[in-house]
Design a protein around this motif. Structure first.
Motif, mmCIF file in Angstrom:
data_model
loop_
_atom_site.group_PDB
_atom_site.id
_atom_site.type_symbol
_atom_site.label_atom_id
_atom_site.label_comp_id
_atom_site.label_asym_id
_atom_site.label_seq_id
_atom_site.Cartn_x
_atom_site.Cartn_y
_atom_site.Cartn_z
ATOM 1 N N GLN A 222 0.833 -1.205 0.000
ATOM 2 C CA GLN A 222 0.000 0.000 0.000
ATOM 3 C C GLN A 222 0.865 1.251 0.000
ATOM 4 O O GLN A 222 0.591 2.204 -0.741
ATOM 5 N N ASN A 223 1.923 1.254 0.819
ATOM 6 C CA ASN A 223 2.835 2.406 0.856
ATOM 7 C C ASN A 223 3.520 2.606 -0.488
ATOM 8 O O ASN A 223 3.741 3.741 -0.943
ATOM 9 N N ARG A 224 3.889 1.446 -1.114
ATOM 10 C CA ARG A 224 4.558 1.551 -2.419
ATOM 11 C C ARG A 224 3.633 2.191 -3.444
ATOM 12 O O ARG A 224 4.050 3.043 -4.237
ATOM 13 N N LEU A 225 2.361 1.786 -3.415
ATOM 14 C CA LEU A 225 1.412 2.353 -4.364
ATOM 15 C C LEU A 225 1.179 3.838 -4.096
ATOM 16 O O LEU A 225 1.049 4.652 -5.028
ATOM 17 N N ILE A 226 1.117 4.193 -2.807
ATOM 18 C CA ILE A 226 0.924 5.609 -2.457
ATOM 19 C C ILE A 226 2.112 6.439 -2.926
ATOM 20 O O ILE A 226 1.958 7.539 -3.497
ATOM 21 N N GLN A 227 3.325 5.901 -2.678
ATOM 22 C CA GLN A 227 4.514 6.624 -3.105
ATOM 23 C C GLN A 227 4.563 6.757 -4.627
ATOM 24 O O GLN A 227 4.946 7.808 -5.172
ATOM 25 N N ALA A 228 4.164 5.687 -5.310
ATOM 26 C CA ALA A 228 4.158 5.740 -6.775
ATOM 27 C C ALA A 228 3.151 6.776 -7.264
ATOM 28 O O ALA A 228 3.412 7.540 -8.214
ATOM 29 N N ALA A 229 2.004 6.803 -6.592
ATOM 30 C CA ALA A 229 0.993 7.792 -6.985
ATOM 31 C C ALA A 229 1.478 9.202 -6.709
ATOM 32 O O ALA A 229 1.240 10.129 -7.520
ATOM 33 N N ASN A 230 2.147 9.403 -5.596
ATOM 34 C CA ASN A 230 2.681 10.733 -5.281
ATOM 35 C C ASN A 230 3.714 11.167 -6.309
ATOM 36 O O ASN A 230 3.777 12.347 -6.698
ATOM 37 N N ARG A 231 4.559 10.196 -6.734
ATOM 38 C CA ARG A 231 5.564 10.546 -7.750
ATOM 39 C C ARG A 231 4.892 10.951 -9.055
ATOM 40 O O ARG A 231 5.296 11.922 -9.720
ATOM 41 N N MET A 232 3.875 10.183 -9.421
ATOM 42 C CA MET A 232 3.166 10.506 -10.660
ATOM 43 C C MET A 232 2.506 11.876 -10.545
ATOM 44 O O MET A 232 2.492 12.676 -11.503
ATOM 45 N N LYS A 233 1.944 12.158 -9.376
ATOM 46 C CA LYS A 233 1.315 13.464 -9.175
ATOM 47 C C LYS A 233 2.346 14.586 -9.272
ATOM 48 O O LYS A 233 2.106 15.639 -9.921
#
Length: 244
Positions: A222-233
């Protein structure tokens, strides 16, 4: 062996009847030995004087042989009983002190007939209480995977009866109706009757550790997905700012 004193001499000397028994043996013709009981009695004339001795022998070889065989059988029985008691003591010592919970199930009687201290503590029953029930009574109607407990029990016992040693994860229910995840291993005991020994290990802590590990992995994902989403944002915002 030593020759015995002739009873005739005693009769002639004392004038009394003499019995010869015990372990007396008579050496017959051809060197054949016979176990005998003998009686020597005086022969008296009309004046009452001893004129001779009569010897009466009775062959007691069959009786002696039967008595010896009986003693041998009794001695063998005592040796067998002693060996059995020693064997049971050797058997029960590791059974009683085994680290696992151990129970023995009599398939024909449909109930437990043996249990060590760890099994009593695991199930929460007294020995008498546990010996009035069988594996079905200490299992939930269904296992966590949706299978009926009675079907799996029948299958496992059949496999053990056929010489296998099946090992599976199994949920038991203790006296307080608490579900306890366990690992069980079954083996048929040698001898008459149908006795199946079950080794039961409480794997609650292992299950909790596995659940904690799954939760940790899920949290990491879940943290990995959140971090990936933050990077994309962040990349999207940076690109938009550059274009402006």
């Amino acid at each position: 062996r030593a020759p015995i004193r002739s009873p005739a001499a005693d009769v002639l000397r004392d004038g009394n009847v003499v019995d010869v028994g015990g372990d007396a043996m008579l050496l017959a013709r051809g060197g054949v030995e016979r176990a005998v009981q003998a009686r020597a009695a005086p022969i008296r004339d009309v004046a009452g004087h001893i004129s001779g001795v009569v010897l009466i022998y009775r062959d007691v070889t069959p009786e002696r042989r039967a008595a010896a065989e009986k003693r041998a059988v009794e001695a063998e029985r005592r040796r067998t009983e002693t060996a059995l008691r020693e064997s049971e003591a050797r058997y029960r010592t590791p059974f009683a002190h085994a680290p696992d919970a151990l129970v023995t199930f009599d398939v024909d009687a449909g109930r437990f007939v043996e249990a060590n201290g760890n099994a009593l503590r695991l199930f929460g029953f007294t020995r008498d209480e546990l010996f009035r029930v069988g594996p079905l009574e200490v299992s939930p109607p269904m296992q966590p995977d949706g299978t009926f407990s009675w079907e799996v029990i029948a299958e496992l016992i059949a496999r053990a009866a056929g010489g296998e040693t099946p090992a599976v994860e199994w949920t038991i229910v203790d006296k307080q109706s608490r579900a306890i995840p366990c690992e069980i291993r079954l083996v048929r005991l040698p001898g008459a009757g149908m006795l199946v020994r079950a080794s039961v290990i409480d794997i609650t802590e292992r299950k909790q550790a596995e659940e904690l590990r799954r939760s940790s992995l899920a949290l990491l994902e879940q943290n990995r997905l959140i971090q990936a989403a933050n990077r994309m944002k962040s990349e999207f915002v940076a690109n938009m700012s550059h274009e402006l």
